[in-house]
Scaffold this active site. Structure first.
Site, PDB file in Angstrom:
ATOM      1  N   GLU A   1      -1.531  -5.500   8.230  1.00  0.00           N
ATOM      2  CA  GLU A   1      -0.959  -5.227   9.530  1.00  0.00           C
ATOM      3  C   GLU A   1      -1.800  -5.346  10.749  1.00  0.00           C
ATOM      4  O   GLU A   1      -2.976  -4.942  10.962  1.00  0.00           O
ATOM      5  CB  GLU A   1      -0.780  -3.536   9.418  1.00  0.00           C
ATOM      6  CG  GLU A   1       0.357  -3.146   8.166  1.00  0.00           C
ATOM      7  CD  GLU A   1       0.372  -1.755   7.951  1.00  0.00           C
ATOM      8  OE1 GLU A   1       0.071  -0.908   8.965  1.00  0.00           O
ATOM      9  OE2 GLU A   1       0.944  -1.383   6.993  1.00  0.00           O
TER      10      GLU A   1
ATOM     11  N   ASP B   1      -1.254  -6.399  -0.514  1.00  0.00           N
ATOM     12  CA  ASP B   1      -1.248  -5.491   0.766  1.00  0.00           C
ATOM     13  C   ASP B   1      -2.657  -5.217   0.883  1.00  0.00           C
ATOM     14  O   ASP B   1      -3.193  -4.113   0.272  1.00  0.00           O
ATOM     15  CB  ASP B   1      -0.243  -4.521   0.822  1.00  0.00           C
ATOM     16  CG  ASP B   1       0.282  -4.084   1.951  1.00  0.00           C
ATOM     17  OD1 ASP B   1      -0.054  -4.845   3.185  1.00  0.00           O
ATOM     18  OD2 ASP B   1       1.118  -3.143   2.045  1.00  0.00           O
TER      19      ASP B   1
ATOM     20  N   GLU C   1       8.624  -5.087  10.611  1.00  0.00           N
ATOM     21  CA  GLU C   1       9.111  -3.716  10.011  1.00  0.00           C
ATOM     22  C   GLU C   1       9.643  -2.869  11.231  1.00  0.00           C
ATOM     23  O   GLU C   1       8.969  -2.682  12.286  1.00  0.00           O
ATOM     24  CB  GLU C   1       7.929  -2.611   9.442  1.00  0.00           C
ATOM     25  CG  GLU C   1       8.487  -1.360   8.743  1.00  0.00           C
ATOM     26  CD  GLU C   1       7.462  -0.662   7.985  1.00  0.00           C
ATOM     27  OE1 GLU C   1       6.420  -1.286   7.391  1.00  0.00           O
ATOM     28  OE2 GLU C   1       7.849   0.407   7.639  1.00  0.00           O
TER      29      GLU C   1
ATOM     30  N   LYS D   1      -1.038  -9.558   2.735  1.00  0.00           N
ATOM     31  CA  LYS D   1      -0.541  -9.153   4.031  1.00  0.00           C
ATOM     32  C   LYS D   1      -1.269  -8.087   4.747  1.00  0.00           C
ATOM     33  O   LYS D   1      -2.070  -7.383   4.127  1.00  0.00           O
ATOM     34  CB  LYS D   1       0.757  -8.464   3.855  1.00  0.00           C
ATOM     35  CG  LYS D   1       1.498  -7.610   4.680  1.00  0.00           C
ATOM     36  CD  LYS D   1       2.818  -7.289   4.532  1.00  0.00           C
ATOM     37  CE  LYS D   1       2.845  -5.980   4.041  1.00  0.00           C
ATOM     38  NZ  LYS D   1       2.299  -4.628   4.761  1.00  0.00           N
TER      39      LYS D   1
ATOM     40  N   ASP E   1       1.067  -1.263   0.289  1.00  0.00           N
ATOM     41  CA  ASP E   1      -0.043   0.069  -0.062  1.00  0.00           C
ATOM     42  C   ASP E   1       0.822   1.169   0.034  1.00  0.00           C
ATOM     43  O   ASP E   1       0.331   2.425  -0.201  1.00  0.00           O
ATOM     44  CB  ASP E   1      -0.966  -0.159   1.288  1.00  0.00           C
ATOM     45  CG  ASP E   1      -0.273   0.034   2.465  1.00  0.00           C
ATOM     46  OD1 ASP E   1       0.762  -0.108   2.761  1.00  0.00           O
ATOM     47  OD2 ASP E   1      -1.188   0.172   3.551  1.00  0.00           O
ATOM     48  N   SER E   2       2.229   0.958  -0.066  1.00  0.00           N
ATOM     49  CA  SER E   2       3.008   2.144  -0.094  1.00  0.00           C
ATOM     50  C   SER E   2       2.883   2.981  -1.450  1.00  0.00           C
ATOM     51  O   SER E   2       3.453   3.895  -1.535  1.00  0.00           O
ATOM     52  CB  SER E   2       4.428   1.872   0.105  1.00  0.00           C
ATOM     53  OG  SER E   2       4.932   0.543  -0.754  1.00  0.00           O
TER      54      SER E   2
END
Ligand code: KIV
Length: 295
Positions: A117, A85, A183, A115, A46-47
């Site tokens: 978070e 993501d 991270e 993925k 998502d960066s």
């Protein structure tokens, strides 16, 4: 033909102590290059909200954008282990919504895993996804989607936090996560978790003792707007190469060197003559003149 890399391949690499290589990627052409370069796994992070779309945070990434670009990456890199993501609010609202959204990454974009978070309040969610047959990479440590709630970027400097991280990781695995991303975690904590599981633990700024490494592509290429954190590393100045190439193109056009004969198309001589005759006989006039004639 290259073999498809699966979770079993990554686990085998871990067993053989062969480091797993992972990069982020957001488009078809670059995906081709990364697979050719031998990258084992691609994360469509998502960066992209920051490095592709120019936002300040990752939060504006949407499911539709993520799925469309992830599918493009899969078309370019059919053999890598591809991770999608899950963007902000695509999995936090309800488990049902999370399953539907995660399913889109698998069914529509061809991902091998998604993925998320997560923290330990979301163990049930990880379990629900795993039970639905969706392989989950649990992203622990610094979590950019929750950055506004986090006082520190570097995680687990204290013994208590390090123990907590190891425990959280093991609980994620017990809940069904198929891999972990850490991270900005201290090397000792990351190493401890990696040593306690057969599943791949991937470092993003969490030191050399994990089973693999991931960085944001735009940061390793030094593209504008992607000034990486201290743990990132620049491997090329592609920004400078693009600027130089575009500058040469601009100069060629201004100096009337482009397009030249090699880059132009022509009619046959016969067609050219017929065309000229038609232009002369019909006395094709410019739009402006025709307007004058009518008046
Ligand atoms: O979105 C992203 O690029 C990430 C990084 C931590 C690799 O999640």
């Amino acid at each position: 033909m290259a073999e498809k890399i699966t979770l079993a391949t990554l686990k085998q690499y871990k067993q053989q102590q062969r480091p797993i290589t992972m990069l982020t990627c957001y488009d078809y052409a670059t995906a081709i290059l990364l697979e050719q370069a031998g990258v084992d796994s691609i994360l469509v992070g998502d960066s992209l909200a920051q490095v592709v779309l120019g936002y300040k945070t990752t939060l504006p990434a949407t499911m539709d954008i993520m799925v469309a670009l992830t599918a493009a990456v899969r078309r370019g890199a059919p053999n890598v282990y591809l991770i999608g993501d899950m963007p902000f609010l695509s999995y936090q609202v309800s488990p049902e919504m999370a399953i539907v959204n995660a399913g889109r990454f698998l069914a529509d974009a061809g991902c091998d895993a998604v993925k998320l978070e997560v923290n330990t309040s979301q163990l049930d969610l990880v379990e629900r996804l795993a039970t639905a047959g969706i392989p989950v990479m649990a992203h622990l440590g610094y979590r950019p989607q929750s950055a506004s709630q986090s006082d520190k970027v570097v995680q687990t400097r204290s013994v208590q936090r390090a123990c907590q991280l190891v425990q959280d990781g093991l609980e994620m695995i017990a809940a069904g996560a198929c891999s972990i991303m850490l991270e900005c975690v201290t090397t000792a904590a990351a190493q401890a978790l990696a040593e306690k599981t057969d599943l791949p633990v991937i470092s993003c700024g969490s030191g050399p003792h994990c089973d693999g490494q991931v960085l944001v592509l735009h940061e390793i290429l030094s593209l504008p707007g992607a000034t990486g954190p201290r743990f990132s590393k620049s491997y090329a100045d592609i920004g400078e190469q693009i600027r130089t190439a575009a500058g040469k193109y601009v100069e060629d056009i201004r100096q009337k060197r482009f397009p030249d004969e090699d880059h132009s198309y022509h009619m046959s001589e016969e067609h050219q003559e017929q065309f000229q005759r038609w232009l002369t006989e019909k006395r094709v006039e410019s739009g402006e003149k025709r307007v004058e004639g009518r008046g």
